[in-house]
Design a protein around this motif. Structure first.
Motif, short mmCIF file in Angstrom:
data_model
loop_
_atom_site.label_atom_id
_atom_site.label_comp_id
_atom_site.label_asym_id
_atom_site.label_seq_id
_atom_site.Cartn_x
_atom_site.Cartn_y
_atom_site.Cartn_z
N ILE A 103 1.44 5.13 -8.06
CA ILE A 103 1.06 4.64 -6.74
C ILE A 103 -0.28 5.23 -6.31
N ALA A 104 -0.52 6.51 -6.63
CA ALA A 104 -1.81 7.12 -6.30
C ALA A 104 -2.94 6.41 -7.04
N GLU A 105 -2.71 6.08 -8.29
CA GLU A 105 -3.73 5.37 -9.07
C GLU A 105 -3.99 3.99 -8.50
N LEU A 106 -2.93 3.30 -8.11
CA LEU A 106 -3.09 1.96 -7.53
C LEU A 106 -3.80 2.02 -6.18
N ARG A 107 -3.49 3.04 -5.39
CA ARG A 107 -4.13 3.15 -4.08
C ARG A 107 -5.65 3.33 -4.26
N ASP A 108 -6.05 4.17 -5.21
CA ASP A 108 -7.47 4.36 -5.46
C ASP A 108 -8.13 3.06 -5.91
N LEU A 109 -7.42 2.29 -6.76
CA LEU A 109 -7.96 1.01 -7.23
C LEU A 109 -8.15 0.04 -6.07
N ILE A 110 -7.15 -0.04 -5.20
CA ILE A 110 -7.22 -0.99 -4.08
C ILE A 110 -8.34 -0.59 -3.11
#
Length: 366
Positions: free
Chosen positions: A24-31
């Motif tokens: 989720i942390a990785e996805l948040r940075d991507l978004i």
């Protein structure tokens, strides 16, 4: 809760708990990086519709979560699908044969409406076909999920591949008809076509019988016959309860021998010894069923009964010649089915005895 949090929560719900936080942390940075890049391009903050459009580009939460999930993301993968399709095709062919036999029994019993009997046969076929496809799919899904690959899938030999010609229905018909198409289709094969093909068909047939025998597979209408427009129930005789376990063991042993023969069709002596034992067991079962003399009981709506039974006296060619000419009442139908079963048992005994002689010869020859 803003749009990003709602999106990430939907993704997180599909992920393993021990990996959820990092993903989720990785996805948040991507978004956030995608949002910032778009805002720099437009020179203004993004509207909710524009944010939602970017999230749609990233993907639906179920699809995004599947990218991070370990293990297969399909029930039947491309490696197992050909085996699944092969089993389903052969199984459907067997179901069709079973329903055809059941329809024949209904028709010779003299139903008032033959169209209704045909309708019941179609209903039974499609219901059983859906069950077969479901069972095959569940089995393939288990293989896929746990990465099960039997030895015959990974350590196969080229000379044993002929059995899989059964997956070509067009070749079946051409081969049976003996046409030029069949000759062209199998021109490159060895002199003995489809080594192990008979065992594949036998494995499927016996396997479906075993499922039916233990109650996991049902054939609607098999336990009933129609006479003069009324239904009569078919009740098995006590001999079938007595022989329940021996028949089940016999079927499982037969399946084991067929499976080994299918993928080792050139192990002639081993197969001959195994099939000799199977034939001997089948002959004993046939004799036990014959000795019982009483196999089924027909019961009509009025409670009247008639036995489906027989002995050596019924092995009369005159009775076979006039089969189906008797009365269509309870006693007449029971008499007709008795003749059919007596001759079926006799033919089975002859076939099993011939199998024993043939396999003894295979063991004895150089």
């Amino acid at each position: 809760m803003d749009m990003i949090d709602r999106y990430l929560n939907a993704v997180a719900a599909q992920l393993p708990q021990d990996e959820r936080a990092d993903i989720i942390a990785e996805l948040r940075d991507l978004i956030l990086s995608r949002f910032e890049a778009k805002e720099e391009e437009l020179g203004r903050p993004l509207t909710e519709d524009e944010q939602e459009a970017i999230l749609r580009e990233i993907g639906h939460p179920l699809v995004v979560a599947a990218r991070y999930r370990k293990g297969p993301d399909r029930l039947v993968g491309p490696e197992l699908f050909p085996y699944w399709l092969f089993g389903v095709k052969a199984g459907l062919l067997v179901l069709l044969a079973v329903q055809a036999i059941g329809l024949f029994i209904h028709l010779i019993s003299g139903p008032a409406d033959s169209g209704q009997a045909i309708g019941h046969a179609f209903h039974g076929f499609f219901g059983s076909a859906l069950t077969l496809i479901g069972v095959a799919t569940v089995a393939a899904a288990v293989f896929e999920h746990y990465d099960i690959r039997p030895k015959w899938m990974t350590q196969w030999r080229v000379k044993d591949l002929g059995a899989f010609g059964l997956s070509d229905p067009a070749a079946w018909g051409a081969s049976v008809a003996g046409t030029e198409t069949a000759k062209q289709t199998w021109r490159l094969r060895p002199a003995k076509a489809w080594p192990g093909a008979d065992y594949a068909f036998s494995f499927v047939v016996v396997g479906m019988f075993a499922l039916w025998w233990v109650g996991l597979l049902h054939f609607p209408g098999v336990a009933q016959v129609r006479l003069l427009g009324a239904e009569a129930a078919v009740t098995p005789a006590p001999i079938w309860s007595t022989l329940f376990a021996p028949i089940l063991i016999y079927a499982l042993v037969q399946m084991t021998v067929d499976l080994n023969s299918l993928f080792r069709p050139h192990a002639v002596r081993l197969r001959a010894a195994a099939r000799l034992g199977v034939a001997a067991g089948g002959l004993w079962l046939t004799w036990a069923i014959w000795e019982a003399g009483h196999w089924f009981t027909l019961t009509d709506l009025n409670g009247e009964t008639a036995r489906i039974a027989g002995d050596g006296v019924t092995l009369d060619f005159e009775a076979l010649r006039t089969l189906g000419d008797g009365a269509r009442d309870l006693v007449g139908v029971a008499s007709t089915l008795s003749v059919v079963l007596v001759w079926a048992l006799a033919i089975s005994a002859i076939s099993l005895a011939s199998s024993m002689v043939l396999n003894l010869w295979r063991l004895a020859r150089p």
